[in-house]
Write a protein that holds these residues in place. Structure first.
Motif, PDB file in Angstrom:
ATOM      1  N   GLU A  96     -31.213  43.036 -43.218  1.00  0.00           N
ATOM      2  CA  GLU A  96     -30.877  42.382 -44.370  1.00  0.00           C
ATOM      3  C   GLU A  96     -29.607  43.282 -45.066  1.00  0.00           C
ATOM      4  N   GLU A  97     -29.627  44.590 -44.847  1.00  0.00           N
ATOM      5  CA  GLU A  97     -28.673  45.580 -45.485  1.00  0.00           C
ATOM      6  C   GLU A  97     -27.349  45.581 -44.597  1.00  0.00           C
ATOM      7  N   LEU A  98     -27.130  44.552 -43.444  1.00  0.00           N
ATOM      8  CA  LEU A  98     -26.072  45.142 -42.493  1.00  0.00           C
ATOM      9  C   LEU A  98     -25.349  44.031 -42.194  1.00  0.00           C
ATOM     10  N   ASP A  99     -23.967  44.090 -42.086  1.00  0.00           N
ATOM     11  CA  ASP A  99     -23.127  42.959 -41.613  1.00  0.00           C
ATOM     12  C   ASP A  99     -22.322  43.146 -40.438  1.00  0.00           C
ATOM     13  N   VAL A 100     -22.492  44.617 -40.027  1.00  0.00           N
ATOM     14  CA  VAL A 100     -21.912  45.027 -38.576  1.00  0.00           C
ATOM     15  C   VAL A 100     -22.445  46.354 -38.308  1.00  0.00           C
ATOM     16  N   VAL A 101     -22.629  46.533 -36.739  1.00  0.00           N
ATOM     17  CA  VAL A 101     -23.055  47.528 -35.980  1.00  0.00           C
ATOM     18  C   VAL A 101     -21.884  47.970 -35.046  1.00  0.00           C
ATOM     19  N   ILE A 102     -21.606  49.394 -35.284  1.00  0.00           N
ATOM     20  CA  ILE A 102     -20.587  49.682 -34.181  1.00  0.00           C
ATOM     21  C   ILE A 102     -21.411  50.606 -33.243  1.00  0.00           C
ATOM     22  N   PHE A 103     -21.140  50.212 -32.070  1.00  0.00           N
ATOM     23  CA  PHE A 103     -22.037  50.679 -30.917  1.00  0.00           C
ATOM     24  C   PHE A 103     -20.749  51.809 -30.110  1.00  0.00           C
ATOM     25  N   GLY A 104     -21.174  53.285 -30.035  1.00  0.00           N
ATOM     26  CA  GLY A 104     -20.554  54.202 -29.433  1.00  0.00           C
ATOM     27  C   GLY A 104     -21.304  54.213 -28.106  1.00  0.00           C
ATOM     28  N   MET A 105     -20.460  53.799 -27.004  1.00  0.00           N
ATOM     29  CA  MET A 105     -20.982  53.699 -25.735  1.00  0.00           C
ATOM     30  C   MET A 105     -20.958  54.825 -24.790  1.00  0.00           C
ATOM     31  N   GLY A 106     -20.546  55.790 -25.317  1.00  0.00           N
ATOM     32  CA  GLY A 106     -20.389  56.991 -24.647  1.00  0.00           C
ATOM     33  C   GLY A 106     -18.909  57.269 -24.224  1.00  0.00           C
ATOM     34  N   GLU A 107     -18.327  57.793 -23.177  1.00  0.00           N
ATOM     35  CA  GLU A 107     -17.204  58.273 -23.045  1.00  0.00           C
ATOM     36  C   GLU A 107     -16.354  56.904 -23.023  1.00  0.00           C
ATOM     37  N   ARG A 108     -16.534  55.912 -22.456  1.00  0.00           N
ATOM     38  CA  ARG A 108     -15.938  54.842 -22.195  1.00  0.00           C
ATOM     39  C   ARG A 108     -16.647  53.545 -23.118  1.00  0.00           C
ATOM     40  N   MET A 109     -15.738  52.617 -23.321  1.00  0.00           N
ATOM     41  CA  MET A 109     -16.425  51.537 -23.922  1.00  0.00           C
ATOM     42  C   MET A 109     -16.940  50.710 -22.791  1.00  0.00           C
ATOM     43  N   ALA A 110     -18.236  50.113 -23.172  1.00  0.00           N
ATOM     44  CA  ALA A 110     -18.910  49.407 -22.294  1.00  0.00           C
ATOM     45  C   ALA A 110     -19.463  48.083 -23.309  1.00  0.00           C
ATOM     46  N   PHE A 111     -19.933  47.163 -22.357  1.00  0.00           N
ATOM     47  CA  PHE A 111     -20.343  45.912 -23.116  1.00  0.00           C
ATOM     48  C   PHE A 111     -21.739  46.208 -23.694  1.00  0.00           C
ATOM     49  N   ILE A 112     -22.197  45.578 -24.716  1.00  0.00           N
ATOM     50  CA  ILE A 112     -23.629  45.755 -25.317  1.00  0.00           C
ATOM     51  C   ILE A 112     -24.496  44.855 -24.347  1.00  0.00           C
ATOM     52  N   PRO A 113     -25.677  45.581 -23.812  1.00  0.00           N
ATOM     53  CA  PRO A 113     -26.389  44.927 -23.166  1.00  0.00           C
ATOM     54  C   PRO A 113     -27.008  43.384 -23.753  1.00  0.00           C
ATOM     55  N   ALA A 114     -27.273  42.559 -22.853  1.00  0.00           N
ATOM     56  CA  ALA A 114     -27.444  41.100 -23.191  1.00  0.00           C
ATOM     57  C   ALA A 114     -28.623  41.185 -24.156  1.00  0.00           C
ATOM     58  N   ASP A 115     -29.769  41.554 -23.780  1.00  0.00           N
ATOM     59  CA  ASP A 115     -30.860  41.536 -24.601  1.00  0.00           C
ATOM     60  C   ASP A 115     -30.698  42.104 -26.106  1.00  0.00           C
ATOM     61  N   ILE A 116     -30.025  43.144 -26.157  1.00  0.00           N
ATOM     62  CA  ILE A 116     -29.754  43.649 -27.536  1.00  0.00           C
ATOM     63  C   ILE A 116     -28.885  42.641 -28.297  1.00  0.00           C
ATOM     64  N   MET A 117     -27.810  42.181 -27.564  1.00  0.00           N
ATOM     65  CA  MET A 117     -26.860  41.318 -28.275  1.00  0.00           C
ATOM     66  C   MET A 117     -27.476  40.027 -28.511  1.00  0.00           C
ATOM     67  N   LYS A 118     -28.632  39.482 -27.996  1.00  0.00           N
ATOM     68  CA  LYS A 118     -29.401  38.417 -28.433  1.00  0.00           C
ATOM     69  C   LYS A 118     -30.128  38.599 -29.743  1.00  0.00           C
ATOM     70  N   GLN A 119     -30.474  39.713 -30.012  1.00  0.00           N
ATOM     71  CA  GLN A 119     -31.407  40.230 -31.147  1.00  0.00           C
ATOM     72  C   GLN A 119     -30.399  40.268 -32.158  1.00  0.00           C
ATOM     73  N   LEU A 120     -29.318  40.982 -31.763  1.00  0.00           N
ATOM     74  CA  LEU A 120     -28.173  41.086 -33.015  1.00  0.00           C
ATOM     75  C   LEU A 120     -27.855  39.832 -33.395  1.00  0.00           C
ATOM     76  N   GLN A 121     -27.625  38.737 -32.628  1.00  0.00           N
ATOM     77  CA  GLN A 121     -27.186  37.458 -32.955  1.00  0.00           C
ATOM     78  C   GLN A 121     -28.230  36.606 -33.877  1.00  0.00           C
ATOM     79  N   ALA A 122     -29.384  36.715 -33.368  1.00  0.00           N
ATOM     80  CA  ALA A 122     -30.426  36.272 -33.899  1.00  0.00           C
ATOM     81  C   ALA A 122     -30.684  36.661 -35.385  1.00  0.00           C
ATOM     82  N   LEU A 123     -30.446  38.048 -35.719  1.00  0.00           N
ATOM     83  CA  LEU A 123     -30.564  38.336 -36.959  1.00  0.00           C
ATOM     84  C   LEU A 123     -29.254  38.077 -37.642  1.00  0.00           C
ATOM     85  N   ASN A 124     -28.219  37.649 -37.319  1.00  0.00           N
ATOM     86  CA  ASN A 124     -26.717  37.443 -37.821  1.00  0.00           C
ATOM     87  C   ASN A 124     -26.049  38.595 -38.176  1.00  0.00           C
TER      88      ASN A 124
END
Length: 156
Positions: A96-124
């Motif tokens: 409820e207090e967030l608009d965006v989450v920045i993901f630091g994926m390690g040394e290189r950019m990588a895609f956010i895992p699908a199960d985590i993306m689904k939950q973020l989308q459900a929470l808008n």
């Protein structure tokens, strides 16, 4: 026609020439201005990263972190493959207090895992994956802008 050796034109910026920019006798009428961004003391700032951890508000924290507005939470992830939605529950609890989450994926950019993306989308909640260094810098910029942001940071 010039007689004698060639001469260089006067350098008006250096003040060598009469009436040059810095010898004009005129003083600039620009008041001093502090452009240091104001950051509320309650906000978390990432001071540094590397060697398997982070420096948050001057304190060394080893391992992966969830960084929220006023505190950071250690999580047991060691890399992207070990990151699970269950580890991110403190992030989801603050939805409820967030608009965006920045993901630091390690040394290189990588895609956010699908199960985590689904939950973020459900929470808008918006998300942006990038390498960890860029994520630390981006999070700090968002904090200075007083944005409703969090970060999930994997160590490098």
């Amino acid at each position: 026609m010039q007689t004698g050796p060639p001469t260089e034109p006067p350098d008006f910026l250096s003040g060598d020439a009469p009436g040059g920019l810095f010898n004009s006798g005129l003083k600039a009428h620009i008041p001093p201005m502090d452009i240091t961004p104001h950051i509320r003391e309650s906000r978390v700032i990432i001071d540094g990263y590397g060697d398997g951890g982070f420096r948050v508000n001057g304190e060394r924290r080893d391992g992966a972190l969830i960084v929220l507005e006023d505190h950071a939470v250690s999580i047991p992830a060691t890399d992207l493959q070990s990151l699970t939605p269950a580890m991110l529950q403190p992030l989801f609890d603050a939805a409820e207090e967030l608009d965006v989450v920045i993901f630091g994926m390690g040394e290189r950019m990588a895609f956010i895992p699908a199960d985590i993306m689904k939950q973020l989308q459900a929470l808008n909640i918006g998300s942006d994956p990038m390498d960890t260094g860029a994520a630390c810098r981006c999070f700090n910029v968002l904090v200075t802008e007083d944005r409703r942001a969090a970060a999930v940071l994997l160590p490098v």
